[in-house]
Write an enzyme that holds these catalytic residues in place. Structure first.
Site, PDB file in Angstrom:
ATOM      1  N   ASP A 157      34.147  15.626  90.983  1.00  0.00           N
ATOM      2  CA  ASP A 157      35.177  14.437  90.386  1.00  0.00           C
ATOM      3  C   ASP A 157      34.542  13.536  89.139  1.00  0.00           C
ATOM      4  OD1 ASP A 157      37.694  12.520  90.840  1.00  0.00           O
ATOM      5  OD2 ASP A 157      35.700  11.154  91.105  1.00  0.00           O
ATOM      6  N   GLU A 181      35.942  18.315  86.708  1.00  0.00           N
ATOM      7  CA  GLU A 181      37.011  17.593  86.347  1.00  0.00           C
ATOM      8  C   GLU A 181      36.583  16.749  85.045  1.00  0.00           C
ATOM      9  OE1 GLU A 181      40.184  14.101  88.058  1.00  0.00           O
ATOM     10  OE2 GLU A 181      38.166  13.711  87.901  1.00  0.00           O
TER      11      GLU A 181
END
Length: 855
Positions: free
Chosen positions: A485, A540
């Protein structure tokens, strides 16, 4: 009296008041065991300034400097081999483009001289228990893969052959790779290699041997420390810890007389420290489980070590890495149809078979790492090594993963190494009473938008902690990979905030690049792929960093896939416009605008679009009509008809053109009618503003899977279309084909025609115009049949096509293709054709009702 939390029994004790003072270290230290460390220190650079931000902080604590002074005169114990000090870093580059003026050079040199990475290498001159731990660690390699070694670094030059435009930034990239190689060399020299370095959880935290339990904690800012918990009635004088010169605290607790461990399984534990910020009780940084007792606000660390007969034993091997990655993004806690926190066990029994039936081959699970604030969606992590206790025990999670493996599903973990919760009570923030232990101090260590702390990736002990954390989830729980993330936030000091990336390479390789963070990502990808070649790592990144998905040995960052985040934003942008204003060229450009040779996972919408404050695609399309006009035995509204048609088309063209992998957030496959809203209370901001909550309601914290299963609702057709999409990819493998050609993007007709693999896709986005005898070009002559039709009644369509019809090509170029055939293209439909032979078993549309259940 006891109470039970997620299967673990805890004694009920009165509230524990903080002791205003800690025992002095001249008290009985029979249980203590010291360990020696040495520090590494960067020397002056070679006089050149590179395009990176230094990892020091001008306002950081001077604790490490004090330790460094001690190190200069440190001599190893004569009974052990000496530990050499780490050689100073030399920065070498010939790139004049990134050199600063002389004053800037001197300034950075002076600052770099002050920079210290924390503990570098464990000295063998420590206690006997420490030596035993090292010996045990060297013998504890996972039998599943045998003796594993991480390959040495390559030369890092292949990226220039892949992308010659990178040559103009060769100085920056060579410097970056040089920093990576130098760090690998230092880890090899002082830690025995990346494989050993990444097993910090076998040294720090609680480790159990045949004779007792050792607890170690790196807390250089603390002046005194004691281990407290249920096992010693929270008596800070009972188990005082010893500190070595470099900030590592340790205690050894021998087994009881009957051979039982000094700390029973399930005992609550904390470390009490006298810090520069005062006396504080902290959950151990390496804790493997923590819980929030009923009626209490703070969490407690839990010593989790069940008896051997109670430990979950994995029964099924990991599945092979799928060629075509189809990810079902999920959240365990909100996976129930009821408004409650669901469990690992329920997810295992109810949701995993659903994922398999839908045709996905990977499940990505969010919010695994423990997070005190549930509404953070798992992104404000407090305990990095602990699975969230809200959903069950660590063994429950292992059972879930094992079941997924039995079903042939790979399991990806949504891991958060980009930032951490600023919670000082339960997490790492101010752990030892200082601002800069795990994080950058001052403003650089604070993410103003996320309201969280930012790791110092230039710190040796932070590297040990995070690398060990990634390995822990692979080793202990057998996750098959990660979705990292917030990688964009990591790679740039501006964190991608208030910045628009245009694709100019100067945006990626300059002073705003955090080289320490990029090197960490290279290290962690090296580690993961070295230990587990079949592991899958998705990053990401919204910036489009070049070489992001190129192997580290070739000079890249090392991810397998990048999330193609721009696609979802484009769909939201278009859904705010009239159909007449959609530009099919804009759609195809966004879907195909990705770096050659670097794989992407694409999605029309993820959890981001499903959160309260935003809208899902289904809700943008159908709005409140979803509540009253989704029954198949009632007349649909024009809004519902449009929404169902476009929802299918958007998903299929995203999957067809957008990437080499596909992702869907749970519930979006059938157009979930409601957003996600976690239970929240009012939030009072420092500036006096109040963000209203929802009175702690769980009403929107669920997924109504029953709607997708109900054949009398139009949601069912949307779900079955998603299933057919996954089956189409499983059958034809078009996403991973190197052949992709867009032959038509007609702005007047609103038609898109493209080839992907052996399939031909025809999309008619026009809101009223249907086209008869519409000629489409193709590359393969012969007979074609329909293999997927969004207008089929199985999918809530109007059945305007004969799916058994056969189509024969004509010679002659059309749309720059060697042959063509004519089709009927109804408005708002997507149809997929395949060239077939009479004996090709794949040649016809497979009715959804006949698809294998696979469960």
């Amino acid at each position: 009296m006891v109470y039970t939390i997620s299967g673990v029994r805890f004694p009920h004790l009165p509230s524990i008041k903080k002791n205003s003072s800690l025992p002095s270290f001249n008290e009985d230290l029979r249980r203590t065991n010291a360990v020696s460390f040495s520090l590494r220190k960067d020397s002056r650079s070679s006089g050149k300034v590179f395009a990176r931000k230094p990892s020091y902080d001008s306002d950081s604590s001077s604790l490490a400097t004090t330790a460094s002074e001690k190190l200069r005169g440190h001599q190893s114990d004569s009974s052990s081999s000496a530990t050499d000090q780490v050689q100073s870093r030399e920065t070498v580059s010939d790139d004049t483009q990134v050199l600063g003026d002389v004053d800037a050079q001197k300034t950075e040199e002076a600052q770099e001289t002050e920079k210290l990475d924390q503990t570098c290498a464990l000295s063998t001159s420590g206690s006997k228990s420490y030596k035993e731990d090292i010996a045990e660690m060297s013998e504890s390699l996972d039998q599943e893969v045998g003796q594993r070694k991480i390959p040495p670094p390559g030369d890092g030059k292949k990226i220039y052959d892949i992308d010659p435009m990178l040559n103009s930034h060769r100085s920056h990239l060579d410097y970056r790779y040089g920093q990576y190689r130098k760090l690998r060399e230092e880890i090899d020299k002082y830690e025995g290699g990346l494989e050993a370095f990444s097993r910090g959880y076998e040294i720090f935290g609680f480790t159990r041997s045949a004779t007792g339990i050792t607890y170690r904690e790196w807390a250089p800012g603390a002046k005194a420390a004691s281990l407290i918990g249920d096992f010693n009635n929270w008596n800070a004088k009972a188990d005082v810890m010893a500190r070595n010169d470099f900030g590592v605290w340790e205690i050894f607790l021998p087994n009881n007389a009957d051979g039982s461990p000094a700390i029973p399984h399930g005992s609550r534990v904390k470390i009490r420290m006298d810090t520069p910020s005062g006396i504080k009780d902290s959950i151990p940084a390496w804790i493997k489980y923590s819980v929030q007792p009923p009626g209490e606000i703070p969490y407690n660390g839990v010593y989790y070590d069940p008896a051997e007969e109670d430990k979950y034993v994995f029964k099924h091997p990991r599945p092979r890495k799928p060629t075509s990655l189809r990810i079902y993004e999920s959240h365990v806690g909100m996976s129930s149809t009821e408004p409650k926190i669901n469990t690992y066990a329920n997810f295992r029994d109810d949701v995993l078979p659903r994922i398999k039936k839908l045709g996905y081959n990977a499940v990505q699970i969010m919010a695994i790492q423990e997070h005190a604030y549930y509404a953070s969606f798992g992104y404000h992590v407090t305990n990095f090594f602990a699975p969230s206790s809200r959903f069950g025990t660590p063994d429950d999670l292992k059972s879930l993963i094992d079941k997924a493996h039995e079903l042939g599903l790979v399991v990806l973990m949504d891991i958060v190494h980009s930032h951490a919760s600023k919670n000082t009570l339960d997490g790492l923030d101010m752990f030892d009473g200082t601002d800069g232990q795990y994080f950058h101090s001052g403003s650089r260590g604070y993410h103003w938008m996320w309201d969280s702390r930012l790791f110092n990736y230039g710190s040796w002990e932070v590297l040990r902690y995070l690398l060990s954390n990634a390995r822990w989830w692979l080793e202990e729980y057998k996750f098959d990979g990660f979705r990292f993330d917030g990688v964009t936030s990591m790679m740039y000091t501006h964190h991608g905030l208030q910045v628009e990336f245009t694709g100019n390479y100067n945006e990626y390789f300059g002073y705003s690049t955090d080289v320490d963070a990029v090197v960490y990502l290279m290290l962690v990808n090296d580690l993961i792929h070295g230990l587990y070649p079949e592991a899958i790592v998705v990053g990401e990144d919204v910036s489009g960093m070049p070489a992001f998905c190129i192997p580290v040995e070739d000079g890249g960052v090392g991810f397998d896939y990048r999330l193609h985040m721009a696609v979802a934003d484009k769909w939201i942008e278009l859904l705010k416009k009239r159909d007449e204003d959609w530009q099919v060229g804009d759609i195809t450009f966004t879907l195909t605008n990705r770096r050659w040779g670097e794989k992407c996972v694409v999605y029309a919408e993820s959890h981001d679009q499903a959160l309260v404050g935003d809208k899902t695609i289904a809700f943008w399309l159908m709005d409140k009509d979803m509540y009253d006009f989704m029954a198949v035995d009632r007349q649909a509204t024009p809004r519902v008809d449009r929404g169902i048609a476009l929802h299918k088309m958007i998903r299929l063209i995203t999957m067809g053109l957008g990437g080499e992998g596909y992702l869907n957030f749970m519930g979006n496959e059938f157009g979930h009618p409601e957003w996600i809203d976690f239970p929240r209370t009012d939030q009072h901001l420092p500036d006096g503003r109040v963000i209203p909550g929802n009175n702690g309601s769980y009403d929107k914290c669920r997924r109504r899977f029953d709607l997708g299963d109900a054949e009398y609702l139009r949601y069912h057709g949307l779900q079955e279309f998603d299933r057919a999409m996954q089956n189409l990819e499983e059958t034809y493998g078009f996403m991973t084909s190197e052949h992709q050609y867009i032959s038509r993007k007609d702005e007047g007709d609103k038609v898109i025609v493209f080839e992907r693999g052996n399939l031909l896709f025809v999309f008619n986005f026009h809101w009223t115009n249907s086209y008869s005898d519409y000629r489409i070009g193709c590359s393969v002559p012969g007979k074609y049949k329909i293999v997927l039709d969004s207008d089929n009644t199985l999918f809530g369509g109007f059945n305007r096509l004969d799916d058994s019809a056969e189509f024969f090509t004509s010679d002659g170029r059309h749309d720059d293709r060697p042959c063509s055939f004519m089709v009927y293209a109804p408005c708002r439909t997507a149809v997929v054709y395949a060239a077939v032979d009479d004996d090709d078993e794949r040649s016809s549309l497979v009715p959804i009702s006949l698809l294998p259940e696979d469960v």
